[in-house]
Design a protein around this motif. Sequence first.
Motif, PDB file in Angstrom:
ATOM      1  N   GLU A 132       0.824  -1.209   0.000  1.00 22.26           N
ATOM      2  CA  GLU A 132       0.000   0.000   0.000  1.00 22.26           C
ATOM      3  C   GLU A 132       0.853   1.250   0.000  1.00 22.26           C
ATOM      4  OE1 GLU A 132      -2.399   3.168   2.335  1.00 22.26           O
ATOM      5  OE2 GLU A 132      -0.437   2.284   2.663  1.00 22.26           O
ATOM      6  N   GLU A 133       1.966   1.204   0.720  1.00 23.87           N
ATOM      7  CA  GLU A 133       2.782   2.400   0.905  1.00 23.87           C
ATOM      8  C   GLU A 133       3.547   2.792  -0.356  1.00 23.87           C
ATOM      9  OE1 GLU A 133       2.436   4.184   3.379  1.00 23.87           O
ATOM     10  OE2 GLU A 133       1.946   3.004   5.150  1.00 23.87           O
ATOM     11  N   GLY A 134       3.935   1.801  -1.159  1.00 26.36           N
ATOM     12  CA  GLY A 134       4.682   2.111  -2.377  1.00 26.36           C
ATOM     13  C   GLY A 134       6.122   2.499  -2.130  1.00 26.36           C
ATOM     14  N   THR A 135       6.688   2.095  -0.996  1.00 26.23           N
ATOM     15  CA  THR A 135       8.016   2.566  -0.620  1.00 26.23           C
ATOM     16  C   THR A 135       9.100   2.049  -1.551  1.00 26.23           C
ATOM     17  OG1 THR A 135       7.353   2.704   1.696  1.00 26.23           O
ATOM     18  CG2 THR A 135       9.719   2.607   1.234  1.00 26.23           C
ATOM     19  N   ARG A 136       9.069   0.767  -1.879  1.00 24.07           N
ATOM     20  CA  ARG A 136      10.168   0.196  -2.656  1.00 24.07           C
ATOM     21  C   ARG A 136      10.104   0.578  -4.128  1.00 24.07           C
ATOM     22  NH1 ARG A 136      11.872  -6.265  -3.420  1.00 24.07           N
ATOM     23  NH2 ARG A 136      13.699  -5.805  -4.733  1.00 24.07           N
ATOM     24  N   PHE A 137       8.932   0.532  -4.741  1.00 27.46           N
ATOM     25  CA  PHE A 137       8.807   0.750  -6.182  1.00 27.46           C
ATOM     26  C   PHE A 137       7.960   1.964  -6.547  1.00 27.46           C
ATOM     27  CE2 PHE A 137       9.395  -3.838  -5.577  1.00 27.46           C
ATOM     28  CZ  PHE A 137      10.491  -4.058  -6.386  1.00 27.46           C
ATOM     29  N   SER A 138       7.525   2.733  -5.548  1.00 30.29           N
ATOM     30  CA  SER A 138       6.554   3.817  -5.791  1.00 30.29           C
ATOM     31  C   SER A 138       5.309   3.264  -6.472  1.00 30.29           C
ATOM     32  CB  SER A 138       7.171   4.942  -6.638  1.00 30.29           C
ATOM     33  OG  SER A 138       8.278   5.506  -5.966  1.00 30.29           O
ATOM     34  N   SER A 139       4.967   2.019  -6.131  1.00 30.68           N
ATOM     35  CA  SER A 139       3.830   1.324  -6.750  1.00 30.68           C
ATOM     36  C   SER A 139       2.666   1.283  -5.774  1.00 30.68           C
ATOM     37  CB  SER A 139       4.244  -0.097  -7.140  1.00 30.68           C
ATOM     38  OG  SER A 139       4.850  -0.763  -6.035  1.00 30.68           O
ATOM     39  N   THR A 140       2.201   2.437  -5.379  1.00 30.77           N
ATOM     40  CA  THR A 140       1.173   2.549  -4.359  1.00 30.77           C
ATOM     41  C   THR A 140      -0.061   1.711  -4.696  1.00 30.77           C
ATOM     42  OG1 THR A 140       1.937   4.803  -4.000  1.00 30.77           O
ATOM     43  CG2 THR A 140      -0.159   4.220  -3.031  1.00 30.77           C
ATOM     44  N   LEU A 141      -0.606   1.043  -3.666  1.00 34.55           N
ATOM     45  CA  LEU A 141      -1.840   0.261  -3.776  1.00 34.55           C
ATOM     46  C   LEU A 141      -1.706  -0.936  -4.705  1.00 34.55           C
ATOM     47  CD1 LEU A 141      -4.391   3.234  -4.056  1.00 34.55           C
ATOM     48  CD2 LEU A 141      -3.629   2.077  -1.980  1.00 34.55           C
ATOM     49  N   LEU A 142      -0.518  -1.481  -4.786  1.00 32.37           N
ATOM     50  CA  LEU A 142      -0.300  -2.639  -5.651  1.00 32.37           C
ATOM     51  C   LEU A 142      -1.276  -3.764  -5.341  1.00 32.37           C
ATOM     52  CD1 LEU A 142       1.263  -4.594  -7.535  1.00 32.37           C
ATOM     53  CD2 LEU A 142       2.851  -4.961  -5.633  1.00 32.37           C
ATOM     54  N   GLY A 143      -1.295  -4.231  -4.097  1.00 28.47           N
ATOM     55  CA  GLY A 143      -2.096  -5.398  -3.748  1.00 28.47           C
ATOM     56  C   GLY A 143      -3.578  -5.187  -3.944  1.00 28.47           C
ATOM     57  N   SER A 144      -4.082  -4.029  -3.536  1.00 27.61           N
ATOM     58  CA  SER A 144      -5.512  -3.775  -3.661  1.00 27.61           C
ATOM     59  C   SER A 144      -5.921  -3.572  -5.115  1.00 27.61           C
ATOM     60  CB  SER A 144      -5.926  -2.580  -2.799  1.00 27.61           C
ATOM     61  OG  SER A 144      -5.046  -1.493  -2.956  1.00 27.61           O
ATOM     62  N   LYS A 145      -5.042  -3.026  -5.924  1.00 32.19           N
ATOM     63  CA  LYS A 145      -5.355  -2.903  -7.349  1.00 32.19           C
ATOM     64  C   LYS A 145      -5.444  -4.276  -8.013  1.00 32.19           C
ATOM     65  CE  LYS A 145      -3.481   1.735  -8.115  1.00 32.19           C
ATOM     66  NZ  LYS A 145      -2.374   2.537  -8.704  1.00 32.19           N
ATOM     67  N   VAL A 146      -4.618  -5.219  -7.559  1.00 34.48           N
ATOM     68  CA  VAL A 146      -4.691  -6.575  -8.104  1.00 34.48           C
ATOM     69  C   VAL A 146      -6.055  -7.185  -7.808  1.00 34.48           C
ATOM     70  CG1 VAL A 146      -3.806  -8.926  -7.847  1.00 34.48           C
ATOM     71  CG2 VAL A 146      -2.212  -7.002  -8.060  1.00 34.48           C
ATOM     72  N   LEU A 147      -6.500  -7.095  -6.559  1.00 32.35           N
ATOM     73  CA  LEU A 147      -7.780  -7.706  -6.191  1.00 32.35           C
ATOM     74  C   LEU A 147      -8.964  -6.974  -6.810  1.00 32.35           C
ATOM     75  CD1 LEU A 147      -7.349  -8.768  -2.461  1.00 32.35           C
ATOM     76  CD2 LEU A 147      -6.754  -9.977  -4.561  1.00 32.35           C
ATOM     77  N   ALA A 148      -8.825  -5.666  -6.995  1.00 30.96           N
ATOM     78  CA  ALA A 148      -9.919  -4.880  -7.571  1.00 30.96           C
ATOM     79  C   ALA A 148      -9.971  -4.980  -9.094  1.00 30.96           C
ATOM     80  CB  ALA A 148      -9.792  -3.416  -7.161  1.00 30.96           C
ATOM     81  N   GLY A 149      -8.909  -5.518  -9.693  1.00 30.21           N
ATOM     82  CA  GLY A 149      -8.891  -5.651 -11.143  1.00 30.21           C
ATOM     83  C   GLY A 149      -8.480  -4.396 -11.873  1.00 30.21           C
ATOM     84  N   THR A 150      -7.788  -3.479 -11.182  1.00 29.80           N
ATOM     85  CA  THR A 150      -7.377  -2.229 -11.822  1.00 29.80           C
ATOM     86  C   THR A 150      -5.860  -2.116 -11.949  1.00 29.80           C
ATOM     87  OG1 THR A 150      -7.395  -1.065  -9.681  1.00 29.80           O
ATOM     88  CG2 THR A 150      -9.420  -1.012 -11.004  1.00 29.80           C
ATOM     89  N   PHE A 151      -5.154  -3.224 -11.699  1.00 28.01           N
ATOM     90  CA  PHE A 151      -3.695  -3.204 -11.822  1.00 28.01           C
ATOM     91  C   PHE A 151      -3.300  -2.933 -13.266  1.00 28.01           C
ATOM     92  CE2 PHE A 151       0.325  -5.329 -12.758  1.00 28.01           C
ATOM     93  CZ  PHE A 151       1.151  -4.772 -11.799  1.00 28.01           C
ATOM     94  N   GLU A 152      -2.352  -2.018 -13.448  1.00 29.39           N
ATOM     95  CA  GLU A 152      -1.865  -1.671 -14.781  1.00 29.39           C
ATOM     96  C   GLU A 152      -0.514  -2.345 -15.010  1.00 29.39           C
ATOM     97  OE1 GLU A 152      -1.731   2.544 -14.871  1.00 29.39           O
ATOM     98  OE2 GLU A 152      -3.914   2.786 -14.719  1.00 29.39           O
ATOM     99  N   PRO A 153      -0.392  -3.170 -16.047  1.00 28.28           N
ATOM    100  CA  PRO A 153       0.860  -3.908 -16.290  1.00 28.28           C
ATOM    101  C   PRO A 153       2.091  -3.011 -16.374  1.00 28.28           C
ATOM    102  CG  PRO A 153      -0.898  -4.791 -17.653  1.00 28.28           C
ATOM    103  CD  PRO A 153      -1.454  -3.559 -16.992  1.00 28.28           C
ATOM    104  N   ALA A 154       1.922  -1.751 -16.741  1.00 32.07           N
ATOM    105  CA  ALA A 154       3.078  -0.851 -16.822  1.00 32.07           C
ATOM    106  C   ALA A 154       3.760  -0.689 -15.467  1.00 32.07           C
ATOM    107  CB  ALA A 154       2.644   0.518 -17.351  1.00 32.07           C
ATOM    108  N   MET A 155       3.015  -0.934 -14.379  1.00 35.85           N
ATOM    109  CA  MET A 155       3.613  -0.844 -13.046  1.00 35.85           C
ATOM    110  C   MET A 155       4.745  -1.850 -12.875  1.00 35.85           C
ATOM    111  SD  MET A 155       0.211  -0.371 -10.653  1.00 35.85           S
ATOM    112  CE  MET A 155       1.148  -0.483  -9.123  1.00 35.85           C
ATOM    113  N   LEU A 156       4.716  -2.935 -13.618  1.00 37.43           N
ATOM    114  CA  LEU A 156       5.734  -3.980 -13.475  1.00 37.43           C
ATOM    115  C   LEU A 156       7.120  -3.498 -13.874  1.00 37.43           C
ATOM    116  CD1 LEU A 156       3.691  -6.985 -14.908  1.00 37.43           C
ATOM    117  CD2 LEU A 156       4.302  -6.614 -12.509  1.00 37.43           C
ATOM    118  N   ASP A 157       7.199  -2.418 -14.623  1.00 34.90           N
ATOM    119  CA  ASP A 157       8.490  -1.890 -15.064  1.00 34.90           C
ATOM    120  C   ASP A 157       9.125  -0.960 -14.046  1.00 34.90           C
ATOM    121  OD1 ASP A 157       8.290  -3.249 -17.520  1.00 34.90           O
ATOM    122  OD2 ASP A 157       7.091  -1.615 -18.374  1.00 34.90           O
TER     123      ASP A 157
END
Length: 419
Positions: A132-157
């Motif tokens: 949720e914090e996004g500290t390591r990758f600045s990827s805030t809300l990673l886990g919740s976006k996965v479960l909600a179906g709003t994860f953007e593949p570009a975040m993987l980069d």
Amino acid sequence: MALTYEQAGALAWQWLEQIARVSETDDPERNGVTRLCATREHRQALDMLGGWMRDAGMALRSDNGANLIGRYASANPAAPTLLLGSHQDTVPHGGKYDGIMGVLLPLALVRYLDHHAIALPFHLDVVAFSDEEGTRFSSTLLGSKVLAGTFEPAMLDAQDDQGVTLRQALIDFGCDPERIADDRYAPGEVLGFVEVHIEQGPQLEAEGLPIGVVSAITGIERHKLSIHGLAGHAGTVPMHLRQDALVGAARVIGLVDELCKATDELVGVVGKIDNSPNGVNVIPQRTDLTIELRSPDDATRLAARETLLTRIDAALAELDLRLEQRLIYEQAAVQCAPALVSRLEAAVAASGVTPRTLFSGAGHDGLAMQALCDIGMLFLRCERGISHHPDEAIDPNDLGVAVEVLARFVTALAEAERW
């Protein structure tokens, strides 16, 4: 002997103390807790949580976004699902309760329900969100976006400070990033998402209340301003002829503070300033600064933006300064579902606590989960409103109150709906 709410809360306290030691830091009391996404500490935390979930009779699953989900299953396999949970990750040198408390309180609730053989007509899933914090990758809300179906593949980069991509980190963690889309919940199967979190503010403590109900998660906008003046010798240019960019910045700071203090449900800050040429005897030629505005009501925030920028233009024009301004971030407010708010308020009242409704000035996993389902939220008071800091503290007795509120909420929901 029957497990009481207080005993379930004490169990949550015990777990909180144990998992706080799962950290990059060696002393959570002095140095706080550092637990980042897809690290050794993340794995250790999930292993610890998984053991407690199994002890409560829950079925476990991990997904490709590094979330851990424990299920207190209904007897009906086709039943819908109520989601409870929060994030297990921290900011660097953070506190022991931000996020993880919202995983362990629902787990204590499950222990209470299981001990009393309370069956529910819906599945109850407890989620430990990955990032949720996004500290390591600045990827805030990673886990919740996965479960909600709003994860953007570009975040993987996205890369961490060592150049490791989120994609590679997830693979090393045992996930398959290419299958993340398969891990979302189907919207029709979810009743709602409820999170318990420390308030991160002083209001509940000031009012002597252990728990409160959240009405909305704030909307946020951020602006970057560059104020241009004219450098000159500080000893030779008369005051009335100066074009001092830093004086302009001071005016901006005052205008932000003045407007926010005069507007209900609006907060703001000038959080960052860079001054150039930044010499002790040189009139500043350029000052860059940021403005952040937050409100649970988007109309209030947008109106404040218009008023503020108009006032800033006028003030800087009087000082013969030039302004460059751009919006660099905007997140709309998210309202908690009225039905969940009213049910949570009823559960608080039934627990002997005066219901208090307040909005969250910080972001939470609900910002992502609202794309999937209705959301609700409870705040637990924290000492002096301190969070994201080793001094973060709560009253252990409040954990028992929270377990009772959650138990009354889920059992009332089970009785009120027609299944």
